[in-house]
Design a protein around this motif. Structure first.
Motif, PDB file in Angstrom:
ATOM      1  N   ASP A 134      50.237  79.434 -30.406  1.00 20.07           N
ATOM      2  CA  ASP A 134      50.214  80.736 -31.077  1.00 20.07           C
ATOM      3  C   ASP A 134      48.995  80.784 -31.992  1.00 20.07           C
ATOM      4  N   ARG A 135      48.081  81.699 -31.726  1.00 21.77           N
ATOM      5  CA  ARG A 135      46.848  81.776 -32.513  1.00 21.77           C
ATOM      6  C   ARG A 135      47.077  82.282 -33.924  1.00 21.77           C
ATOM      7  N   THR A 136      48.264  82.812 -34.209  1.00 22.24           N
ATOM      8  CA  THR A 136      48.538  83.259 -35.566  1.00 22.24           C
ATOM      9  C   THR A 136      49.041  82.123 -36.466  1.00 22.24           C
ATOM     10  N   HIS A 137      49.119  80.908 -35.938  1.00 24.97           N
ATOM     11  CA  HIS A 137      49.439  79.741 -36.764  1.00 24.97           C
ATOM     12  C   HIS A 137      48.160  79.319 -37.492  1.00 24.97           C
ATOM     13  N   VAL A 138      48.070  79.643 -38.768  1.00 20.69           N
ATOM     14  CA  VAL A 138      46.813  79.440 -39.498  1.00 20.69           C
ATOM     15  C   VAL A 138      46.908  78.389 -40.609  1.00 20.69           C
ATOM     16  N   LEU A 139      48.105  78.024 -41.031  1.00 21.97           N
ATOM     17  CA  LEU A 139      48.238  77.037 -42.094  1.00 21.97           C
ATOM     18  C   LEU A 139      47.753  75.676 -41.612  1.00 21.97           C
ATOM     19  N   ARG A 140      46.951  75.018 -42.425  1.00 20.87           N
ATOM     20  CA  ARG A 140      46.476  73.669 -42.108  1.00 20.87           C
ATOM     21  C   ARG A 140      47.352  72.658 -42.849  1.00 20.87           C
ATOM     22  N   TYR A 141      47.945  71.728 -42.101  1.00 20.45           N
ATOM     23  CA  TYR A 141      48.837  70.768 -42.723  1.00 20.45           C
ATOM     24  C   TYR A 141      49.036  69.573 -41.799  1.00 20.45           C
ATOM     25  N   SER A 142      49.517  68.504 -42.378  1.00 22.59           N
ATOM     26  CA  SER A 142      49.973  67.327 -41.638  1.00 22.59           C
ATOM     27  C   SER A 142      51.355  66.979 -42.173  1.00 22.59           C
ATOM     28  N   ILE A 143      52.046  66.059 -41.504  1.00 21.99           N
ATOM     29  CA  ILE A 143      53.344  65.637 -42.025  1.00 21.99           C
ATOM     30  C   ILE A 143      53.165  65.033 -43.410  1.00 21.99           C
ATOM     31  N   GLY A 144      52.126  64.234 -43.576  1.00 27.20           N
ATOM     32  CA  GLY A 144      51.870  63.598 -44.870  1.00 27.20           C
ATOM     33  C   GLY A 144      51.553  64.602 -45.961  1.00 27.20           C
ATOM     34  N   SER A 145      50.748  65.607 -45.648  1.00 21.82           N
ATOM     35  CA  SER A 145      50.406  66.599 -46.679  1.00 21.82           C
ATOM     36  C   SER A 145      51.622  67.438 -47.066  1.00 21.82           C
TER      37      SER A 145
END
Length: 206
Positions: A134-145
């Motif tokens: 989905d191109r509307t997924h814009v949040l940048r994150y990792s499990i650790g963050s």
């Protein structure tokens, strides 16, 4: 407009229904970003009242078609970032597949403000394919963050877990699905979907 029963093939409906059931009884629940209302009636089965909220007019129309008029259910059109409710209005806030569409986690302030007890968030594992479908997924994150960000929030305790795979309802034997779901709850890196469960400190002491 797509029919209200249409489903994206990667939606983790069965796994989320198992999660919802495991959360037990609730008083007043907000389904924030309710979309077409997949989880509204399951929540109503274990809550005294459910408010289904979405910002999109098409989704609100789908909600009215699917759950409008159901006892104990009300529908509100509003933004999750500016919720039209007083502080601690809800016993539980359910925000499924919403946070990843926002550019920051500032929305958590608003969810905490209106929740008297619990917050449950689901979002794609950034290592899984769902994150990129989905191109509307814009949040940048990792499990650790995510773990670090939620650990730092005062007055709340959060845990980051996994929520199984993305198998369609007809695929895989149910015991296999249950086993994978159980394993992923404590090993989020194995899951395609993450679940973040928060509890207000005052709610734990009540």
């Amino acid at each position: 407009m797509r029919g209200v029963t249409d489903r994206r093939p990667y939606t983790v409906v069965w796994e989320k229904e198992q999660l919802l059931a495991s959360l037990g009884a609730a008083g007043r629940v907000l389904d924030a970003g309710a979309a077409d209302g997949q989880y509204v009636l399951p929540w109503r089965a274990q809550a005294t009242q459910v408010v289904a909220l979405d910002i999109d007019a098409t989704r609100v129309a789908q909600l009215r078609e699917r759950v409008g008029g159901a006892p104990g259910v009300s529908i509100v059109q509003a933004s999750i970032e500016r919720l039209p409710f007083a502080d601690r209005t809800f016993d539980l806030v359910w925000a499924s597949e919403i946070v990843e569409h926002l550019r920051s986690l500032r929305v958590i302030d608003e969810l905490e403000r209106i929740s008297a007890g619990r917050i449950v968030i689901t979002l794609p594992n950034p290592r899984g394919p769902y994150r990129y479908l989905d191109r509307t997924h814009v949040l940048r994150y990792s499990i650790g963050s995510l773990q670090a960000a939620f650990a730092a929030r005062p007055g709340w305790t959060y845990r980051v877990e996994g929520l199984g795979g993305c198998l369609p309802a007809w695929a895989g034997a149910r015991p296999v699905r249950r086993a994978w779901l159980a394993l992923s709850r404590t090993h989020p890196a194995l899951a395609w979907t993450l679940v973040i469960v928060g509890t207000r400190a005052s709610a734990r002491s009540d």
